[in-house]
Motif scaffolding. Structure first.
Motif, PDB file in Angstrom:
ATOM      1  N   SER A 194      -5.094  -0.898  -7.088  1.00 34.09           N
ATOM      2  CA  SER A 194      -5.510   0.485  -7.301  1.00 34.09           C
ATOM      3  C   SER A 194      -7.016   0.559  -7.506  1.00 34.09           C
ATOM      4  CB  SER A 194      -4.778   1.085  -8.495  1.00 34.09           C
ATOM      5  OG  SER A 194      -3.386   0.929  -8.306  1.00 34.09           O
ATOM      6  N   ASP A 213       2.852   4.095  -5.068  1.00 39.04           N
ATOM      7  CA  ASP A 213       3.435   3.382  -6.200  1.00 39.04           C
ATOM      8  C   ASP A 213       4.176   4.431  -7.028  1.00 39.04           C
ATOM      9  OD1 ASP A 213       4.098   1.861  -8.347  1.00 39.04           O
ATOM     10  OD2 ASP A 213       2.124   0.954  -8.615  1.00 39.04           O
ATOM     11  N   SER A 220      -1.168   4.881 -10.693  1.00 39.69           N
ATOM     12  CA  SER A 220      -2.324   4.853 -11.590  1.00 39.69           C
ATOM     13  C   SER A 220      -3.542   5.560 -11.008  1.00 39.69           C
ATOM     14  CB  SER A 220      -2.684   3.417 -12.004  1.00 39.69           C
ATOM     15  OG  SER A 220      -2.423   2.497 -10.991  1.00 39.69           O
ATOM     16  N   ASP A 272      -2.376   3.086  -1.348  1.00 36.60           N
ATOM     17  CA  ASP A 272      -2.203   2.138  -2.454  1.00 36.60           C
ATOM     18  C   ASP A 272      -0.706   1.929  -2.659  1.00 36.60           C
ATOM     19  OD1 ASP A 272      -2.767   0.536  -4.670  1.00 36.60           O
ATOM     20  OD2 ASP A 272      -2.727   2.230  -6.055  1.00 36.60           O
TER      21      ASP A 272
HETATM   22 MG   LIG Z   1      -1.770  -0.056  -8.874  1.00 40.22          MG
END
Ligand SMILES: [Mg+2]
Ligand SMILES: Nc1ncnc2c1ncn2[C@@H]1O[C@H](COP(=O)(O)OP(=O)(O)OP(=O)(O)O)[C@@H](O)[C@H]1O
Lengths: 277, 237
Positions: free
Chosen positions: B23, B46, B51, B126
């Motif tokens: 990330s 994710d 995040s 990501d």
């Molecule tokens: Mg991550």
């Protein structure tokens, strides 16, 4: 079920981060070293198994016997099972969707012949998905002591860990406690402490308090530990002077105390000694 | 998935192990590409541990619907950097997404098909660690769009666990080109792969509070990755 898990089981709800590597190994190494406690480590990180490397048994294979799959023995009271033992080599990727992962987890629980165990530690991948739901579901008929939740001090990690605790609460899995790893960094050369991951929101201890779950302790980041893990050595034997070693001992005592307390309350409830899972 | 057609470049960030800095790299790379004048999108698949919103200080923001689909949440007024994450769809930040594979797959498909990226030049994706539902779904659905490839992130520690080798196998098997490997948090020098990013306290502190960091060594490393990506692009016929 052929799982012969006696006394206590600990589901180890790992959080993301390299400490995934350190914690369970050392926990069991210590448990074993200090006593004749029998420990099994089940790695259900199907797509990213690291337990075999950490424990220095990455070249082992699983053996099949009449009584099931035999785990790989590190010493006579420490056994390990991981998908890593079923792969052809370190470059072999397990590209599986949920159902296949669940199938293997079920097979691990059903077919691995652990013999008598005092503790079964289950190492999980990060997240709150198939592996986590399945392990809780498949073990719902056994005495599951609960989850140990690992975090690092910084908010980026705590965000995930709060979700992990939320998961435990929603599926009814008791949280034995929170362990904060890499709290401080101990420079191997100058032995000076520094923060790599700033606890800008109070770290693991505050989060544990917010959720009203026990805080088990902090583990400093000592690069010598990482190195031992990479090489499959027990840092408890190699790095005896590290403050991390002392911290580990204390955390393990708390976990053991929790488990034996659970056990005695179960015994009074059922009026009999639990020696069969 | 026609909406993806307008995106020029798609780059997937992968790692075998958690916490190696996927990330972080995704965020820094997006900022570096924007700094070089590109319009950038960042898609966070994710689902169980998003995040990206926090790293951009966008927690609590929500996604808006427009006739063309879901609008990404923009980091800047100029709308040069747009973000999409499940974090924007949660009522409460602590809520866990307790989903098995099929539900995750459906959500990712929706992200890939319903987000209106407008004329984004670079879309960075990501991912969570591993090689399972999220990754298979992303690869399967991107194939038709000829993604530029994957950037693999690892750390000196994770190398020992063989995570990069597994990811390389994953890329080969799913047919996505490997753009390069980034070794993050390099404490000691390792033979250069794609680029080593040193461990940097300013960076982790900045990300903690969602502040853009201008730490020299990290920025140098990331800028170079961005430049190389843009160069790669020029070399294409
Ligand atoms: Mg991550
Ligand atoms: N080069 C670096 N220097 C210092 N800290 C870093 C560096 N790279 C990442 N970090 C810190 O490491 C932590 C983990 O990074 P990050 O969340 O990007 O990893 P990830 O691979 O995305 O993790 P996950 O698997 O949980 O998605 C963060 O706190 C981040 O600030």
């Amino acid at each position: 079920m052929r799982v012969n898990i006696a006394l206590a089981q600990v589901v180890n709800q790992q959080e993301r981060w390299q400490h995934v590597k350190v914690a369970p190994t050392s926990l069991c190494a210590l448990l074993c070293q200090r006593s004749q406690t029998k420990v099994g480590v089940l790695d259900i990180d199907i797509c990213g198994p690291s337990i075999p490397t950490i424990m220095g048994v990455q070249n082992e294979q699983v053996h099949h016997s009449a009584s099931g799959w035999s785990p790989v023995y590190i010493s006579n009271n420490l056994a390990v099972m991981s998908v890593g033992f079923l792969l052809k080599g370190p470059e072999d990727a397990v590209i599986w969707r949920g159902p296949r992962k669940n199938g293997l987890i079920k097979q691990f629980l059903r077919d691995v012949d652990w013999g008598q165990l005092d503790y079964l530690l289950i190492d999980t991948p990060p997240g709150t998905s198939d592996e986590h739901l399945s392990i809780v579901q498949y073990l719902s008929q056994t005495q599951l002591d609960g989850a140990i939740v690992l975090t690092t001090p910084q908010e980026v990690s705590l965000i995930d860990v709060r979700k992990e605790i939320n998961f435990c609460q929603r599926v009814g899995l008791p949280v034995i406690g929170v362990v904060e790893n890499m709290s401080i960094f101990i420079c191997p050369k100058c032995k000076k402490d520094s923060y790599i991951f700033p606890p800008s929101t109070g770290g693991g201890e505050k989060m544990a308090a917010d959720f009203r779950v026990p805080f088990l302790g902090r583990l400093p980041l000592d690069s010598r530990i990482g190195k031992c893990c990479d090489e499959g050595k027990s840092f408890l034997e190699e790095v005896t002077d590290s403050p991390a070693t002392q911290a580990f001992v204390q955390i393990i005592h708390k976990i053991q105390a929790h488990c034996s307390q659970e056990q005695s309350s179960r015994e009074t409830e059922t009026g009999e000694a639990m020696d069969e899972g | 998935m026609e909406r993806l057609q307008s995106v020029h470049h798609v780059i997937v960030i992968l790692s075998g192990k958690g916490g190696v800095g996927k990330s972080t790299v995704a965020v820094q790379l997006a900022l570096a590409l924007r700094a070089q004048g590109r319009k950038v999108g960042l898609l966070d698949v994710d689902l169980c541990g998003p995040s990206i919103p926090h790293m951009f200080k966008l927690d609590g923001q929500s996604v808006h619907q427009c006739p063309e689909g879901w609008l990404p949440v923009y980091v800047d007024k100029e709308q040069k950097l747009g973000v999409m994450s499940i974090g924007f769809l949660l009522e409460n930040n602590d809520d866990a997404i307790i989903w098995r594979g099929p539900k995750k797959t459906a959500m990712i498909k929706q992200f890939l098909s319903d987000v209106h990226w407008q004329n984004t030049e670079y879309l960075i994706i990501d991912t969570p660690p591993g090689t399972s539902d999220e990754h298979i779904t992303v690869m399967e659905n991107l194939r038709a769009f000829n993604p530029d490839g994957a950037i693999l992130v690892t750390t000196p520690q994770a190398v020992a666990v063989g995570d990069v080798r597994r990811e390389l196998t994953f890329c080969r098997k799913t047919g996505i080109p490997v753009i390069g490997i980034i070794e993050n948090m390099s404490g000691y020098q390792v033979p250069s792969l794609f680029r080593c990013i040193p461990i940097d306290l300013q960076l982790s502190q900045g990300l903690e509070i969602g502040k853009e960091v201008s730490s020299a060594p990290v920025m140098d490393a990331i800028q170079e990755v961005a430049k190389r990506l843009i160069m790669l692009d020029k070399d294409l016929p």
